[in-house]
Design an enzyme around this catalytic site. Structure first.
Site, short mmCIF file in Angstrom:
data_model
loop_
_atom_site.label_atom_id
_atom_site.label_comp_id
_atom_site.label_asym_id
_atom_site.label_seq_id
_atom_site.Cartn_x
_atom_site.Cartn_y
_atom_site.Cartn_z
N CYS A 149 21.45 -23.13 15.58
CA CYS A 149 22.35 -22.62 16.36
C CYS A 149 23.34 -21.87 15.71
CB CYS A 149 23.28 -23.79 17.14
SG CYS A 149 22.07 -24.73 18.11
N ASP A 151 19.50 -34.47 10.86
CA ASP A 151 18.76 -33.40 10.45
C ASP A 151 19.64 -32.48 9.66
OD1 ASP A 151 16.55 -31.62 10.52
OD2 ASP A 151 16.87 -30.53 12.32
N TYR A 165 9.25 -27.57 22.05
CA TYR A 165 10.36 -28.35 21.50
C TYR A 165 10.48 -29.82 21.79
CZ TYR A 165 15.17 -28.81 19.91
OH TYR A 165 16.51 -29.33 19.46
N HIS A 224 15.26 -33.70 18.29
CA HIS A 224 17.04 -33.94 18.30
C HIS A 224 17.26 -34.74 19.65
CE1 HIS A 224 16.92 -29.99 15.86
NE2 HIS A 224 17.31 -30.99 15.12
#
Ligand code: ADP
Ligand code: SF4
Length: 677
Positions: free
Chosen positions: A29, A266, A171, A174
């Site tokens: 991000c 992460d 994906y 997360h």
């Protein structure tokens, strides 16, 4: 000539495409998102220019029903979104790198504040995106809904291919995406998407197959999968179901991008995790697949990178933060300039671009996020425009960066500091528990300064206004930092706290003057300092109570993803946490605190108070020299860093860099100094 690092520069086949080397900027991000595509594209392009062989996007919403507002992520809801992505793929391809896109369909993480569409979940479950506690639940996705999501994902993949992407992600990481939720053992669906592992994997498998079918002829299909959530038996485990999932899907994708979940795991900060911290979890993946594997772990050392490949942990070195701190890391390794690598310090200020919804910033790299709007390049700076010399007072992060960048421009720079060693606040703060990597802010700058012949550093040289004027230097930059207040005035209190207790400041503690006994750390600063000093004191045998007017301890560290770990560490050290309280008064043996809402008072045993509130800028020299500027004895005078306005280290570095870029320029304060998207 062969070198030990050659392996990092070997091309590698990923499905139908070939990455030119092993440097892989994994999705991250950046706070630009769909709102500022030019800024985003220029930032990604810079990574490619610096040698990253693959450069990926952030998570990209594939449909309006997975709207990640209030955050600004990528968007590919329709064809109208394609041109924005073409800006990025062109910028990346220009330098021979591959462009990857992380298509995301988030479930309970998508709060859909903007689209007002109910998000799909494996069941109707609470929304956890946004601020984590948004009211509302998901709609339980029916089988028809799942079919729709697959169609949207397929359409997005086709759009991504049109936009020029080479690698297209499925994906599941997360703890955010619908695919990951469906993989979870908490998925209690009764249909063929719930229950057995095979059923729970079904949706993800279909998504990968759909994507391969839609774009796999020319695009690589990557999978991002979180192999552990660090939740023990409550979550995905690398030695449990994650292993079975990788085994089941082993050869299906063209690339495995594996990590640990959630984001705070992460992107663990250096205060809590060291380089290579994910290896333990991800190492098994390569034994189950012949496809290339990419992993992350804040690798900044070329030797650790080579070792990770040679030990068979991964084939490509994934990086988000190391590529932010130094977009040119790969090229520097290639050119044997290892000492020039601007190593990430693991502070997660970059993360606050996303979590505060502003363009990305970086402590080490002041040009990060400024590539488009200010035309800043991390390695190139305009040459000097005159033979002027500049005197800089103070060698903290602001002064060091100003000196380095002005020196890089070719100016003769005299840098002085009162202390025997350069570094200012960073020198002190990096000695606090587990902050040693922050020293890299100093080390990188001193290494560069050493190499630049036209910078002269004079340590142990406290300067007065008279000294400065007598030096005859016509241009002066004041970077003298700030000092922590002692009186309790801060965000909450505008008057001094009355009392006779022994008072300490963070500066006292960092200079080795430590209290003992019952100590109250009064934190009205709310970032790391209060928490880290409480940790220091508790480790030194004090009985510590951390009092803060905020509703939680070290509350701004929520944005750097550290708050939970700080809580755990303080509670493990038996620090008493007292949020929602303000320090009312103190005496030699007690302190009175009052509740910020009810005003109810509590008396606590207290031998000393550590005031962590505000800082007072050391701007005296600046004000003393202003008359000399007015009467022409000085040609220019500039106040930078904490001496101008106390802030985080990243801001001090930025301020120093800005001063160097603007030196010799005529700045019109009425004009916005950057392009606005
Ligand atoms: P910043 O974060 O803005 O860089 P710091 O507080 O980290 O500020 O650094 C300021 C530096 O300035 C410190 O190393 C301090 O020793 C130095 N300094 C402060 N006053 C003087 C002075 N009068 N002469 C020389 N150095 C000074
Ligand atoms: Fe690393 Fe901090 Fe820069 Fe992020 S902000 S890349 S953690 S130095």
């Amino acid at each position: 000539m062969t070198s030990r690092y050659d392996i990092l520069f070997q091309p590698i086949q990923i499905g139908p495409v070939t990455a030119p080397n092993r440097f892989y900027q994994v999705p991250h991000c950046n706070g630009f998102g769909w709102r500022m595509p030019k800024g985003m594209a220029a930032m990604r392009g810079m990574k490619a220019e610096g040698g990253w062989g693959v450069v990926c996007t952030e998570e990209v919403e594939i449909h309006h029903s997975t709207d990640l507002s209030p955050y600004f992520e990528g968007r590919l809801w329709g064809d109208d979104d394609i041109p924005a992505w073409e800006l990025m793929t062109e910028a990346v391809h220009k330098h021979g790198a591959l462009a990857g896109i992380e298509l995301a369909y988030n479930g309970h993480d998508a709060v859909n504040l903007y689209s007002r569409t109910p998000a799909f979940g494996p069941r109707s479950m609470s929304l956890t995106g946004g601020n984590e506690f948004e009211p509302g639940q998901t709609r339980a996705a029916s089988k028809e809904d799942l079919k729709l999501v697959r169609k949207w994902h397929r359409n997005a993949a086709i759009r991504a291919k049109k936009a020029g992407f080479d690698i297209i992600y499925c994906y599941a990481a997360h703890n955010m995406t619908l695919a990951f939720h469906l993989l979870s053992k908490h998925n209690d669906r009764a249909d063929e998407y719930g229950g057995s592992l095979e059923n729970r994997v079904r949706f993800f498998r279909e998504m990968i197959e759909d994507t391969k079918d839609a774009v796999g002829d020319t695009c690589a299909v990557a999978v991002r999968f979180a192999v552990d959530e660090l939740l023990g038996g409550d979550g995905m485990q690398y030695d449990g179901e994650a292993r079975d999932i990788v085994a089941m899907l082993a050869e299906l994708p063209d690339l495995w991008d594996v990590n640990i979940s959630g984001w705070s795991n992460d992107s663990a900060t250096s205060r809590f995790a060291k380089e290579g911290y994910q290896e333990k979890y991800i190492a098994f993946v390569k034994s189950l697949t012949t496809k290339p594997v990419v992993g992350v772990g804040r690798y900044t050392s070329p030797d650790s990178m080579v070792s990770a490949i040679e030990r068979g942990v991964m084939d490509l070195i994934g990086a988000a933060r190391p590529s932010i701190a130094d977009p040119f890391l790969p090229n520097k390794i290639k050119e044997g300039r290892h000492e020039d690598i601007r190593e990430c310090i693991g502070c997660n200020i970059c993360v606050t671009g996303d979590t505060r919804m502003v363009p990305i910033r970086c402590t080490q790299n002041p040009t990060m996020g400024e590539e488009y709007r200010r035309d800043w390049h991390p390695e190139i700076i305009a040459p000097k425009k005159s033979a002027d010399e500049i005197l800089i007072i103070g060698a903290g992060p602001a002064g060091l960066e100003a000196a380095r960048a002005l020196g890089q421009r070719g100016y003769k720079v005299i840098l002085t500091d009162a202390k025997r060693e350069a570094g200012g606040r960073v020198l002190l703060e990096s000695q606090l528990p587990n902050l040693i990597e922050w020293r890299r802010v100093i080390d990188w700058r001193l290494t560069q300064i050493d190499k630049i012949g036209n910078i002269y550093f004079y340590p142990s040289s406290p300067m007065t206004a008279q000294d400065i004027l007598e030096s005859g230097e016509p241009h002066v930059i004041i970077a003298t930092g700030s000092a922590w207040r002692r009186d309790g005035i801060g965000r909450t209190l505008s008057h001094p706290v009355q009392g006779e207790a022994k008072i300490f400041t963070p500066d006292d503690l960092m200079n080795g003057d430590l209290p003992s006994g019952n100590v109250i750390v009064y934190d009205d600063d709310h970032y790391y300092m209060g928490g880290v000093l409480a940790e220091l004191l508790a480790t030194n045998g004090c009985n510590v109570t951390l009092v803060t007017p905020a509703t939680s301890v070290s509350c701004w560290t929520e944005f750097t993803l550290e708050q939970d770990r700080i809580y755990k560490r303080l509670l493990d050290l038996n620090v008493t946490l007292l949020p929602h309280h303000v320090l009312a008064s103190h005496s030699p043996e007690t302190a009175t605190v009052s509740h910020v809402v009810t005003n109810a008072e509590t008396v606590l045993p207290c031998d000393a108070v550590v005031m962590v509130t505000e800082r007072i800028p050391n701007d005296r020299l600046y004000h003393e020299l202003k008359p000399a500027l007015a009467d022409g004895r000085l040609k220019s005078l500039r106040l930078i860093g904490d001496a101008e306005a106390p802030n985080i280290i990243a801001q001090a570095v930025f301020s120093g860099h800005l001063a160097a870029r603007e030196f010799g320029e005529t700045i019109d304060p009425d004009v916005t100094p950057f392009k606005v998207e």
